[in-house]
Motif scaffolding. Structure first.
Motif, PDB file in Angstrom:
ATOM      1  N   SER A  49       0.843  -1.196   0.000  1.00  0.00           N
ATOM      2  CA  SER A  49       0.000   0.000   0.000  1.00  0.00           C
ATOM      3  C   SER A  49       0.873   1.238   0.000  1.00  0.00           C
ATOM      4  O   SER A  49       1.736   1.410   0.842  1.00  0.00           O
ATOM      5  N   ALA A  50       0.632   2.123  -0.953  1.00  0.00           N
ATOM      6  CA  ALA A  50       1.439   3.334  -1.053  1.00  0.00           C
ATOM      7  C   ALA A  50       0.584   4.597  -0.994  1.00  0.00           C
ATOM      8  O   ALA A  50       1.043   5.680  -1.285  1.00  0.00           O
ATOM      9  N   SER A  51      -0.705   4.418  -0.609  1.00  0.00           N
ATOM     10  CA  SER A  51      -1.594   5.575  -0.575  1.00  0.00           C
ATOM     11  C   SER A  51      -1.241   6.530   0.546  1.00  0.00           C
ATOM     12  O   SER A  51      -1.506   7.725   0.450  1.00  0.00           O
ATOM     13  N   VAL A  52      -0.665   6.007   1.619  1.00  0.00           N
ATOM     14  CA  VAL A  52      -0.269   6.832   2.755  1.00  0.00           C
ATOM     15  C   VAL A  52       1.189   6.512   3.090  1.00  0.00           C
ATOM     16  O   VAL A  52       1.530   5.373   3.383  1.00  0.00           O
ATOM     17  N   THR A  53       2.047   7.501   3.040  1.00  0.00           N
ATOM     18  CA  THR A  53       3.460   7.286   3.328  1.00  0.00           C
ATOM     19  C   THR A  53       3.724   7.447   4.818  1.00  0.00           C
ATOM     20  O   THR A  53       2.932   8.072   5.537  1.00  0.00           O
ATOM     21  N   PRO A  54       4.836   6.887   5.321  1.00  0.00           N
ATOM     22  CA  PRO A  54       5.189   7.111   6.728  1.00  0.00           C
ATOM     23  C   PRO A  54       5.296   8.578   7.083  1.00  0.00           C
ATOM     24  O   PRO A  54       4.918   8.997   8.174  1.00  0.00           O
ATOM     25  N   LEU A  55       5.816   9.395   6.146  1.00  0.00           N
ATOM     26  CA  LEU A  55       5.891  10.828   6.390  1.00  0.00           C
ATOM     27  C   LEU A  55       4.500  11.442   6.521  1.00  0.00           C
ATOM     28  O   LEU A  55       4.272  12.351   7.334  1.00  0.00           O
ATOM     29  N   GLY A  56       3.560  10.942   5.714  1.00  0.00           N
ATOM     30  CA  GLY A  56       2.193  11.446   5.801  1.00  0.00           C
ATOM     31  C   GLY A  56       1.585  11.185   7.170  1.00  0.00           C
ATOM     32  O   GLY A  56       0.899  12.043   7.734  1.00  0.00           O
ATOM     33  N   ILE A  57       1.854   9.990   7.712  1.00  0.00           N
ATOM     34  CA  ILE A  57       1.356   9.647   9.049  1.00  0.00           C
ATOM     35  C   ILE A  57       2.025  10.523  10.107  1.00  0.00           C
ATOM     36  O   ILE A  57       1.363  11.089  10.979  1.00  0.00           O
ATOM     37  N   ALA A  58       3.355  10.645  10.011  1.00  0.00           N
ATOM     38  CA  ALA A  58       4.103  11.424  11.003  1.00  0.00           C
ATOM     39  C   ALA A  58       3.682  12.891  10.985  1.00  0.00           C
ATOM     40  O   ALA A  58       3.437  13.502  12.036  1.00  0.00           O
ATOM     41  N   PHE A  59       3.550  13.470   9.780  1.00  0.00           N
ATOM     42  CA  PHE A  59       3.154  14.874   9.673  1.00  0.00           C
ATOM     43  C   PHE A  59       1.739  15.091  10.213  1.00  0.00           C
ATOM     44  O   PHE A  59       1.458  16.106  10.862  1.00  0.00           O
ATOM     45  N   GLY A  60       0.841  14.150   9.937  1.00  0.00           N
ATOM     46  CA  GLY A  60      -0.529  14.280  10.427  1.00  0.00           C
ATOM     47  C   GLY A  60      -0.595  14.286  11.943  1.00  0.00           C
ATOM     48  O   GLY A  60      -1.307  15.094  12.544  1.00  0.00           O
ATOM     49  N   LEU A  61       0.158  13.386  12.578  1.00  0.00           N
ATOM     50  CA  LEU A  61       0.171  13.326  14.039  1.00  0.00           C
ATOM     51  C   LEU A  61       0.874  14.547  14.631  1.00  0.00           C
ATOM     52  O   LEU A  61       0.442  15.078  15.673  1.00  0.00           O
ATOM     53  N   LEU A  62       1.945  15.003  13.986  1.00  0.00           N
ATOM     54  CA  LEU A  62       2.638  16.214  14.466  1.00  0.00           C
ATOM     55  C   LEU A  62       1.733  17.443  14.351  1.00  0.00           C
ATOM     56  O   LEU A  62       1.790  18.347  15.194  1.00  0.00           O
ATOM     57  N   ALA A  63       0.900  17.468  13.321  1.00  0.00           N
ATOM     58  CA  ALA A  63      -0.058  18.573  13.189  1.00  0.00           C
ATOM     59  C   ALA A  63      -1.020  18.577  14.366  1.00  0.00           C
ATOM     60  O   ALA A  63      -1.371  19.634  14.911  1.00  0.00           O
ATOM     61  N   GLY A  64      -1.445  17.390  14.778  1.00  0.00           N
ATOM     62  CA  GLY A  64      -2.339  17.286  15.918  1.00  0.00           C
ATOM     63  C   GLY A  64      -1.671  17.685  17.222  1.00  0.00           C
ATOM     64  O   GLY A  64      -2.280  18.361  18.065  1.00  0.00           O
ATOM     65  N   VAL A  65      -0.427  17.266  17.404  1.00  0.00           N
ATOM     66  CA  VAL A  65       0.311  17.640  18.614  1.00  0.00           C
ATOM     67  C   VAL A  65       0.497  19.156  18.662  1.00  0.00           C
ATOM     68  O   VAL A  65       0.341  19.787  19.715  1.00  0.00           O
ATOM     69  N   SER A  66       0.834  19.751  17.512  1.00  0.00           N
ATOM     70  CA  SER A  66       0.989  21.206  17.443  1.00  0.00           C
ATOM     71  C   SER A  66      -0.327  21.896  17.780  1.00  0.00           C
ATOM     72  O   SER A  66      -0.346  22.940  18.449  1.00  0.00           O
ATOM     73  N   TYR A  67      -1.420  21.310  17.322  1.00  0.00           N
ATOM     74  CA  TYR A  67      -2.731  21.877  17.616  1.00  0.00           C
ATOM     75  C   TYR A  67      -3.015  21.822  19.117  1.00  0.00           C
ATOM     76  O   TYR A  67      -3.578  22.757  19.692  1.00  0.00           O
ATOM     77  N   ALA A  68      -2.601  20.721  19.753  1.00  0.00           N
ATOM     78  CA  ALA A  68      -2.786  20.597  21.197  1.00  0.00           C
ATOM     79  C   ALA A  68      -1.984  21.658  21.947  1.00  0.00           C
ATOM     80  O   ALA A  68      -2.449  22.214  22.947  1.00  0.00           O
ATOM     81  N   VAL A  69      -0.773  21.947  21.460  1.00  0.00           N
ATOM     82  CA  VAL A  69       0.043  23.013  22.063  1.00  0.00           C
ATOM     83  C   VAL A  69      -0.682  24.348  21.940  1.00  0.00           C
ATOM     84  O   VAL A  69      -0.737  25.145  22.890  1.00  0.00           O
ATOM     85  N   PHE A  70      -1.272  24.604  20.763  1.00  0.00           N
ATOM     86  CA  PHE A  70      -2.026  25.838  20.564  1.00  0.00           C
ATOM     87  C   PHE A  70      -3.197  25.938  21.534  1.00  0.00           C
ATOM     88  O   PHE A  70      -3.432  26.993  22.145  1.00  0.00           O
ATOM     89  N   ILE A  71      -3.952  24.845  21.690  1.00  0.00           N
ATOM     90  CA  ILE A  71      -5.117  24.851  22.578  1.00  0.00           C
ATOM     91  C   ILE A  71      -4.697  25.169  24.006  1.00  0.00           C
ATOM     92  O   ILE A  71      -5.297  26.008  24.683  1.00  0.00           O
ATOM     93  N   PHE A  72      -3.657  24.490  24.470  1.00  0.00           N
ATOM     94  CA  PHE A  72      -3.180  24.695  25.842  1.00  0.00           C
ATOM     95  C   PHE A  72      -2.751  26.146  26.052  1.00  0.00           C
ATOM     96  O   PHE A  72      -3.124  26.793  27.034  1.00  0.00           O
ATOM     97  N   ALA A  73      -1.955  26.678  25.114  1.00  0.00           N
ATOM     98  CA  ALA A  73      -1.449  28.046  25.240  1.00  0.00           C
ATOM     99  C   ALA A  73      -2.570  29.064  25.084  1.00  0.00           C
ATOM    100  O   ALA A  73      -2.622  30.062  25.809  1.00  0.00           O
ATOM    101  N   PHE A  74      -3.487  28.812  24.161  1.00  0.00           N
ATOM    102  CA  PHE A  74      -4.582  29.743  23.934  1.00  0.00           C
ATOM    103  C   PHE A  74      -5.489  29.828  25.159  1.00  0.00           C
ATOM    104  O   PHE A  74      -5.898  30.917  25.573  1.00  0.00           O
ATOM    105  N   LYS A  75      -5.784  28.682  25.739  1.00  0.00           N
ATOM    106  CA  LYS A  75      -6.629  28.664  26.927  1.00  0.00           C
ATOM    107  C   LYS A  75      -5.949  29.417  28.070  1.00  0.00           C
ATOM    108  O   LYS A  75      -6.589  30.184  28.798  1.00  0.00           O
ATOM    109  N   SER A  76      -4.655  29.227  28.229  1.00  0.00           N
ATOM    110  CA  SER A  76      -3.916  29.912  29.294  1.00  0.00           C
ATOM    111  C   SER A  76      -3.854  31.415  29.039  1.00  0.00           C
ATOM    112  O   SER A  76      -3.991  32.226  29.960  1.00  0.00           O
ATOM    113  N   ALA A  77      -3.667  31.806  27.774  1.00  0.00           N
ATOM    114  CA  ALA A  77      -3.581  33.223  27.436  1.00  0.00           C
ATOM    115  C   ALA A  77      -4.916  33.923  27.631  1.00  0.00           C
ATOM    116  O   ALA A  77      -4.958  35.120  27.940  1.00  0.00           O
ATOM    117  N   SER A  78      -6.034  33.195  27.469  1.00  0.00           N
ATOM    118  CA  SER A  78      -7.360  33.809  27.577  1.00  0.00           C
ATOM    119  C   SER A  78      -7.648  34.313  28.982  1.00  0.00           C
ATOM    120  O   SER A  78      -8.578  35.104  29.182  1.00  0.00           O
TER     121      SER A  78
END
Length: 315
Positions: A147-176
């Motif tokens: 299967s080549a529809s999803v590359t390992p980089l695609g998986i890693a980038f997708g999860l890193l995007a989510g982790v980055s989003y979690a950092v934003f949520i935590f910081a945004f809530k604290s800044a509010s």
């Protein structure tokens, strides 16, 4: 008012889902992921500045300037990572896979919370984690040979995007707790624009206003970083977090439909099953959680009772 609030949250989720499709379309026309991320942040920054000055938020003093700036800068780092990793994941896989992987990131926040002993494991949380893991395996097809529809980089980038989003949520809530929402978003999006400069082909970025697709970039920035944030913040003030957490599912579903109907990015039956498992588990987990300080998707990352704007409205 509650119904209008829910409709606004739905509208924001729809816009974020469409953003993934528009970004994928721009990349198919030769634009780099970093360039479209840069423009999304910059247009969003301009929109937040307009929101802040038109409604007079710039005249409101911050409770703590240091706290406001510090947490807003961390939020900007999260925004930059989320935007860039998300579209790189889209480029390496598909809109549907990238959006769903990003949506599953709260599970990894829970795992970190368990390891740090901030959260106590419960049957619901542990069961949701297992279901999400199974869903990720099915969605990404890691067990399918050839299967080549999803590359390992695609998986890693997708999860890193989510982790980055979690950092934003935590910081945004604290800044509010220290300042107004438009001001926080303006600082965060402004900083994220600067962070992206070293990673962006500025020659291509500067060429955007002179390209045939300039209007797509403007639309992309408005729905991805401007109007969507306004709809979301305004809607959350008049809707329950539990309701908002459910309608947030519209984001990956919209992204999937855009990829399927407009971009022709199909999913196998196994991938659809994996996506359904992830969305179901995240929804169950969102409804089961009662602690406001747990990092989940944005609907649960903001509390109306800790927002300066909500407090001002109540008084």
């Amino acid at each position: 008012m509650a119904q209008w609030g829910t409709l606004l949250v739905i509208l924001a989720a729809l816009q974020w889902g469409i953003t993934g499709g528009l970004g994928s379309q721009l990349m198919s026309w030769g634009w780099q992921a970093e360039v479209i991320s840069f423009w999304r942040a910059m247009v969003g920054f301009i929109c937040m500045l307009g929101w802040m000055f038109l409604l007079g938020y710039h005249k409101r003093p911050a409770d703590s300037t240091r706290g406001l700036l510090g947490w807003s800068l961390l939020a900007g780092l999260g925004v930059a990572g989320n935007f860039m990793f998300y579209f790189k994941s889209v480029n390496e896989s598909s809109v549907a896979v990238a959006a769903t992987l990003m949506y599953s990131a709260p599970i990894f926040v829970y795992i970190a919370s368990f390891l740090a002993r901030v959260e106590k494991p419960t049957p619901t949380k542990l069961g949701s984690i297992v279901v999400v893991m199974i869903g990720i395996v099915l969605l990404t097809g890691v067990l399918q040979s050839g299967s080549a529809s999803v590359t390992p980089l695609g998986i890693a980038f997708g999860l890193l995007a989510g982790v980055s989003y979690a950092v934003f949520i935590f910081a945004f809530k604290s800044a509010s707790r220290h300042g107004s929402v438009p001001g926080i978003l303006a600082i965060a999006l402004g900083l994220s624009t600067l962070i992206m400069v070293p990673f962006t082909d500025m020659g291509q970025a500067i060429a955007v206003p002179f390209a045939d697709e300039w209007w797509v970039f403007i639309l992309f920035g408005l729905v991805g970083g401007g109007l969507s944030f306004y709809c979301y913040i305004a809607g959350l003030r008049h809707s329950l977090p539990s309701v908002a957490s459910i309608v947030a599912m519209i984001e990956p579903i919209t992204a999937t439909l855009y990829g399927l109907l407009i971009l022709g990015q199909g999913l196998s039956a196994m991938q659809i099953g994996g996506m359904a498992l992830i969305l179901l588990a995240i929804t169950v987990l969102s409804l089961a959680q009662n602690r406001p300080d747990v990092l989940l998707r944005m609907p649960l990352g903001l509390r109306k009772d800790t927002s300066r704007d909500a407090q001002a409205k109540q008084t």
